[in-house]
Design an enzyme around this catalytic site. Structure first.
Site, PDB file in Angstrom:
ATOM      1  N   ILE A   9     128.441 -14.405 -49.584  1.00 52.10           N
ATOM      2  CA  ILE A   9     127.562 -15.279 -50.367  1.00 52.10           C
ATOM      3  C   ILE A   9     128.263 -15.659 -51.662  1.00 52.10           C
ATOM      4  CG2 ILE A   9     125.273 -15.528 -51.417  1.00 52.10           C
ATOM      5  CD1 ILE A   9     124.458 -13.064 -49.643  1.00 52.10           C
ATOM      6  N   ASN A  90     126.595 -21.083 -51.585  1.00 48.81           N
ATOM      7  CA  ASN A  90     125.527 -21.399 -52.533  1.00 48.81           C
ATOM      8  C   ASN A  90     126.048 -21.908 -53.870  1.00 48.81           C
ATOM      9  OD1 ASN A  90     122.846 -21.035 -54.034  1.00 48.81           O
ATOM     10  ND2 ASN A  90     124.150 -19.490 -55.020  1.00 48.81           N
ATOM     11  N   TYR A 157     127.857 -35.054 -58.677  1.00 46.20           N
ATOM     12  CA  TYR A 157     127.040 -34.068 -57.956  1.00 46.20           C
ATOM     13  C   TYR A 157     126.527 -34.647 -56.641  1.00 46.20           C
ATOM     14  CZ  TYR A 157     123.310 -30.648 -57.118  1.00 46.20           C
ATOM     15  OH  TYR A 157     122.486 -29.689 -56.563  1.00 46.20           O
ATOM     16  N   LYS A 161     127.500 -33.425 -52.783  1.00 40.72           N
ATOM     17  CA  LYS A 161     126.469 -32.902 -51.879  1.00 40.72           C
ATOM     18  C   LYS A 161     126.360 -33.765 -50.617  1.00 40.72           C
ATOM     19  CE  LYS A 161     125.210 -29.233 -54.097  1.00 40.72           C
ATOM     20  NZ  LYS A 161     125.518 -27.894 -53.515  1.00 40.72           N
ATOM     21  N   THR A 194     115.782 -22.562 -61.916  1.00 40.89           N
ATOM     22  CA  THR A 194     117.063 -21.889 -62.118  1.00 40.89           C
ATOM     23  C   THR A 194     117.722 -22.394 -63.396  1.00 40.89           C
ATOM     24  OG1 THR A 194     118.288 -23.573 -60.881  1.00 40.89           O
ATOM     25  CG2 THR A 194     117.414 -21.695 -59.614  1.00 40.89           C
TER      26      THR A 194
END
Length: 254
Positions: A9, A90, A157, A161, A194
Site C-alpha cells: 500500500i 493510493n 491532477y 488521474k 483528508t
C-alpha cells in the site's frame, strides 16, 4: 500451514492509505507500507498485536528508490503460503493547483511522477513478480472524478488521474491473455475528509475557480470519511466479483 494475505500500500502516512492499513491490521495479513514518512501509530498498533507490518520510506518521484523497494518487498513474500497478494496504489498529490502557464516544469513533473508514473512502475513489478502464481492477485489504483471532468487549475491532477484510468483499462485487457491473470481496477472515492482537501481549500480563487465549492463541502459536512471509503474498497476486492480493468466510483456503492 497458515495462509496469509500480503498487501502493498502506498501513501500510508495519513488519509485513505492510513485508514486502509488500520482496517487490515490482522494476524493473517502481512502489510508492506510505502510512504515518505512513517506512521508510528500504525507501527505501534501492529507491534502490540503481533502483526507483520513493514515500512519502506520511499520518494515516489525517484524511480531507483521505487525499484529497490519493490525488489525488497517481493524477496520477502513467501508465495507458498500466499492466499492473496494485493497492491493499492493510493499515494497522490493534488498540486500544482494553478492554470497551465503558471505551473512550472518541476511541479508538473512531480505531479505526473507520483500520480501516474509511480503506480505504473509499481504495477509492472507486481505483475512481473506474481505472473507464475495462481493465487488471487489484485491491483487497486485510486482514481478521481477529476479524471472525467476538467476543472480550472487542475490540469496536472486531472490528466494524471485520466492516465491511471486508461492504464487500468489497458492492463485489464492485457491480463485476459495471462495464464494467471492479475485483476486490476481503478476506484474513484469522491470527496473525502483528508489533508488533500485542506490543500484544495487554501488555493487562490484565480488559480482554482471552484475553491468556494470545496470550502462549502467542508462547512456542510458532506466530505466522506476515509474509513467509510476504505471499507467499501476492501469489501469490493474481498467479497465481490470485480470486473478486470473496470473504473469503479463510490457513487455506485451509496
Amino acid at each position: 500451514m497458515a495462509f496469509l494475505k500480503y498487501f502493498i500500500i502506498t501513501g500510508t502516512s495519513r488519509g485513505l492509505g492510513e485508514s486502509i492499513v488500520k482496517q487490515l491490521l490482522d494476524k493473517n495479513n502481512t502489510l508492506f507500507c510505502i510512504s515518505r514518512k512513517q506512521n508510528n501509530e500504525l507501527k505501534d498498533i501492529a507491534s502490540q498485536r503481533g502483526i507483520n507490518l513493514y515500512y519502506f520510506s520511499c520518494d515516489l518521484q525517484k524511480n531507483e528508490e521505487i525499484e529497490k523497494v519493490m525488489e525488497r518487498i517481493f524477496s520477502s513474500i513467501d508465495f507458498s503460503n500466499a492466499e492473496g497478494i494485493f497492491l493499492i496504489n493510493n499515494a497522490g498529490v493534488i498540486e500544482p493547483i494553478k492554470p497551465i502557464g503558471k505551473a512550472n516544469t518541476r511541479e508538473l513533473t512531480e505531479s505526473v511522477h507520483v500520480n501516474l508514473l509511480a503506480p505504473m512502475i509499481i504495477s509492472t513489478y507486481f505483475i512481473r513478480h506474481t505472473s507464475e502464481f495462481a493465487t488471487k492477485k489484485v491491483i487497486v489504483n485510486i482514481s478521481s472524478g477529476a479524471a472525467n471532468k476538467p476543472r480550472h487549475g487542475w490540469a496536472a491532477y486531472s490528466s494524471s488521474k485520466a492516465g491511471i484510468d486508461m492504464f487500468t483499462k489497458t492492463v485489464g485487457l492485457e491480463q485476459e491473455a495471462a495464464e494467471h491473470p492479475v485483476e486490476i481496477i481503478s476506484f474513484s472515492p469522491g470527496v473525502m475528509d483528508t489533508d488533500m482537501q485542506g490543500v484544495i481549500r487554501t488555493a487562490k480563487k484565480e488559480d482554482f475557480t471552484d475553491v468556494e465549492r470545496f470550502i462549502e463541502f467542508n462547512e456542510k459536512g458532506t466530505l466522506r470519511s476515509p474509513d467509510f471509503i476504505s471499507s467499501v474498497i476492501l469489501d469490493l476486492i474481498f467479497n465481490q466479483q470485480i470486473i478486470n480493468g473496470q473504473v469503479y466510483d463510490i457513487k455506485s456503492f451509496i
